[in-house]
Every structure is written in structure tokens, then in C-alpha cells.
Scaffold this motif. Structure first.
Motif, PDB file in Angstrom:
ATOM      1  N   HIS A   1     125.070  20.677  53.961  1.00 22.34           N
ATOM      2  CA  HIS A   1     124.357  19.393  53.958  1.00 22.34           C
ATOM      3  C   HIS A   1     123.097  19.561  54.794  1.00 22.34           C
ATOM      4  O   HIS A   1     123.105  19.324  55.999  1.00 22.34           O
TER       5      HIS A   1
ATOM      6  N   HIS B   1     137.243  21.486  49.678  1.00 26.44           N
ATOM      7  CA  HIS B   1     138.260  21.211  50.711  1.00 26.44           C
ATOM      8  C   HIS B   1     139.671  21.606  50.257  1.00 26.44           C
ATOM      9  O   HIS B   1     140.321  22.383  50.915  1.00 26.44           O
TER      10      HIS B   1
ATOM     11  N   ASP C   1     130.345  23.284  54.954  1.00 26.07           N
ATOM     12  CA  ASP C   1     130.114  21.865  55.263  1.00 26.07           C
ATOM     13  C   ASP C   1     129.152  21.742  56.450  1.00 26.07           C
ATOM     14  O   ASP C   1     129.238  20.784  57.228  1.00 26.07           O
TER      15      ASP C   1
ATOM     16  N   HIS D   1     128.709  25.187  50.192  1.00 24.21           N
ATOM     17  CA  HIS D   1     128.827  23.770  50.588  1.00 24.21           C
ATOM     18  C   HIS D   1     128.098  23.519  51.911  1.00 24.21           C
ATOM     19  O   HIS D   1     128.624  23.826  52.977  1.00 24.21           O
TER      20      HIS D   1
ATOM     21  N   LYS E   1     127.927  16.154  42.363  1.00 23.18           N
ATOM     22  CA  LYS E   1     129.010  16.102  43.363  1.00 23.18           C
ATOM     23  C   LYS E   1     129.673  14.734  43.288  1.00 23.18           C
ATOM     24  O   LYS E   1     128.990  13.712  43.300  1.00 23.18           O
TER      25      LYS E   1
END
Ligand SMILES: [Zn+2]
Length: 391
Positions: free
Chosen positions: A67, A236, A305, A65, A175
Motif C-alpha cells: 500500500h 491473507h 501489506d 501486496h 481488489k
């Protein structure tokens, strides 16, 4: 003409599943040709690199995960929303390079803008970035979590079309923001964004087209619904309630029963706060949930993340593995989750996360034992991507 054959030797090997002694990995054309644990000499035409008796050779690590388009500053949301394409692509290019240097050779990007990770994958050679499992912009409710990335969608036909668009563009995974999030003004992590039938439709359509499907889910009911809808990974898994957090045992039991992957959000740069405030307030209770998930036997993968804030810079992944160990996961299990298990979770089973013939030659060499002390994952001697030494 014969292409160059590399023979990489180290005193210890973790092959994605087990620990072996005195290993040799033969690499040709970016692929592992053979793996030997018998102490056999390298072929005489091979170019040999021996990292020595203390070194550990393992598959490159996998972050489930990230970005890449987010720059890891306090203004990451503003930048990814407003910067022009070239600027965001440059951010992603730098993020990819930093991530690769940290020994992470595969990432699953779970939220870009304008499908820029696909452009990145096309424009930047493999040796300058990790392999990218791409989602494109997350599907979200109008005005919902991360709406500014461009994935606002509602209604059965539009949702089906959104999944198809991602498949046609070349994404690997869909997603979905199943609950609101704490990073988006006006969105609440306690709210569901889609009902169960919408979620099932998205999961079924993605699977029909051969794509994986991942759900961002903080709210308790959103988590229960995406598990029921057959999502592959739950991001999460934080069980937010108005009062704090509240793990629902029957949902965790169902996750274990189904073999659904829980993508645990771990890894914070030392000295920095977790992000955002809704998480800070719940942090101790959240870590308690993570410990319970680990103890439950659920299939777990680490996802950082990275990119969303200064506490989550690109390359933060090794701290995530240290955190998993601190929360009770045995070091060997941490290594499995970061390699062979993560490869299954992100749809790269057999190609990534294992030292086996025909797997991609994405490799990591450490200077000491990560089984004795997991912080050795930051003691990097070499990184190979597609058979090329990149560090
Ligand atoms: Zn995320």
C-alpha cells in the motif's frame, strides 16, 4: 547511433527458476538482450561490470501486496483518509523509492485512495520507483473494510460498473474486500462482505476485461467463496474464526487443485509487533497455517501489506522472505516465489521475475549466496531498474 550495451557478470546466477554458474546478462534499452552461462567473453563494444566470483545476480524481487499511499505510521489510516492529494502522493513517492532500494523492482499495490498510484506511475520515472501493478481503491461494502479509500459498492450493476471503471482508468487488477478487516473500526474480519454470486460476477467481469482479480479474505467462508468464484490470488488466507483460526482442509485442497495463488502476508520489522490486535492474538496459530500452506504444495507468493503500520514499513520485504524460510520453505523455493512465480501471480509473467531475453532488465545483485542463507537478500550490492543502476 547504437545504444549502450551493458554486460553484467557474476559468479552465480539465479534466473527465476534455477541456479546457474558464471553468468553474464546483456542489457540494452532497459531490456535483457541475452543471457550466457558458457563463460563466453562479453561483446567488445559492451560496458562490462563484473561483480566478482562471490556475487549473485538475480531478477528484481516482486512484492504481491503493498500500500504505497499508506505511510507506515500508527496513524496510517487517518493520514491516507484525510491528507490532501499532494501529501498522499509524496508519501507514495517516498514509499516507492524505499521499496526499490530494498531490491523490490515490482509491486502490486492492492489499495490506494483516489487512484493515486496511477498518478504516481505517470509522474515518477521508472528508475525512481518499482514497476506498479495497480488496483486503485479496493471494492468494499458500504461502511466495510477500508471504506475510507473510496471503493464502497453494492449491487450487481454497481459492482460491474466499478470493475469497468478500474479497467478504463488503467488499473491492472481489481481488489475486493471479501471479508471485513481488522484495521477498520466497525468492520469484523469474521464477516463476509459479498455473497458468492457477487464475487463471481466481479471475477468474471475483471477477467473479461483482461484484469486480474485479488480478494482480501480472513473469514473462512469468504475464503471458500473467492476460491470458488475463480479469483487469481487470495490475500491473507487466514481462516479467522471467533475462537482463533481454523484451516479448512478441503478449501486448501481446492486451492492446490485449481492452482490459485495464495498471497501470504509476511514480513515484520524486527522488534515490532504484527498488526493489528486481531492478528497479534492469533499470530502463532496463523504461522502454523502458513507452514501448512507451504507444505501443501499450493502456489504461494509473498506479500508484505507494507505501509499499514510501524511493523510493516515500506522496504520490509527481505524480512518476509526470511520468515518464509523459517516456516519451512526451502531457500531456492523462496527465491522462485519472490521472482518467477510472483510475476505470474501479478500478471507480469515473462516480463518480470526471470532472466531471459526480452524480459525487463530489473535486476538484483547480492554479495553472498541466498541459497545457502536467505538473509543474503538483504546483502545488496546493486539494483537495476529498467536497465539503469539505481543502487
Ligand atoms: Zn492490504
Amino acid at each position: 547511433m547504437r545504444s549502450e550495451l551493458l554486460a553484467l557478470r557474476a559468479g552465480h546466477v539465479f534466473d527465476g527458476v534455477d541456479v546457474r554458474q558464471s553468468g553474464m546478462v546483456l542489457v540494452e534499452d532497459g531490456v535483457i538482450r541475452d543471457v550466457d552461462f558458457t563463460g563466453a567473453p562479453p561483446p567488445e563494444y559492451a560496458t562490462v561490470t563484473d561483480f566478482g566470483p562471490d556475487a549473485w545476480l538475480l531478477p528484481g524481487l516482486i512484492d504481491a501486496h503493498v500500500h504505497l499511499c499508506w505511510d507506515g505510521t500508527d496513524d496510517a489510516v487517518a493520514h491516507v483518509t484525510s491528507d490532501d492529494h499532494e501529501t498522499v502522493l509524496e508519501t507514495a513517492r517516498a514509499a516507492a523509492a524505499t521499496t526499490l532500494t530494498a531490491g523490490v523492482t515490482t509491486v502490486r499495490d492492492l489499495g490506494d485512495r483516489d487512484y493515486l498510484t496511477l498518478a504516481l506511475r505517470e509522474q515518477v520515472p521508472p528508475t525512481q520507483r518499482p514497476d506498479i501493478v495497480a488496483a486503485g481503491p479496493p471494492i468494499t461494502a458500504p461502511g466495510g473494510h477500508c471504506w475510507f479509500l473510496g471503493g464502497e459498492t453494492e449491487g450487481a450493476d454497481a459492482l460491474r460498473a466499478a470493475v469497468r471503471e478500474r479497467a478504463e482508468r488503467g488499473c491492472d487488477v481489481v481488489k475486493v474486500m471479501a471479508s471485513g478487516g481488522a484495521m477498520t473500526p466497525g468492520s469484523s474480519a469474521l464477516d463476509q462482505q459479498y455473497d458468492r454470486s457477487d464475487l463471481r460476477l466481479i471475477a468474471d467481469e475483471a477477467h473479461r476485461l483482461g484484469l486480474g482479480v485479488a480478494a482480501h479474505a480472513h473469514a473462512v467462508q469468504a475464503i471458500a467463496d473467492v476460491v470458488d468464484a475463480g479469483f487469481d490470488t487470495i490475500e491473507h488466507f487466514s481462516f479467522f474464526t471467533p475462537e482463533g483460526v481454523g484451516l479448512r482442509q478441503e478449501v486448501l485442497d481446492e486451492v492446490v487443485r485449481r492452482g490459485t495463488f495464495v498471497s501470504l502476508t509476511v514480513g515484520i520489522r524486527p522488534g515490532k509487533e504484527p498488526t493489528p490486535p486481531a492478528v497479534v492474538a492469533r499470530f502463532a496459530a496463523l504461522m502454523d497455517i502458513v507452514a501448512k500452506v507451504i507444505a501443501s504444495g499450493a502456489r504461494v507468493v509473498p506479500g508484505t501489506d507494507s505501509g499499514i503500520s510501524p511493523g510493516k514499513p515500506h522496504g520490509v520485504y527481505p524480512y518476509g522472505l526470511i520468515q518464509l524460510a523459517e516456516l519451512g520453505m526451502p531457500n531456492r523455493e523462496v527465491l522462485r516465489c519472490a521472482t518467477a512465480e510472483a510475476a505470474k501471480a501479478v500478471g507480469r509473467a515473462g516480463r518480470k521475475g526471470v532472466l531471459l531475453p526480452c524480459a525487463d532488465a530489473d535486476l538484483l545483485v547480492l554479495g553472498s549466496s541466498p541459497v545457502d542463507d536467505i538473509s543474503a537478500v538483504a546483502d545488496i550490492r546493486a539494483v537495476y531498474r529498467a536497465g539503469h543502476r539505481v543502487r
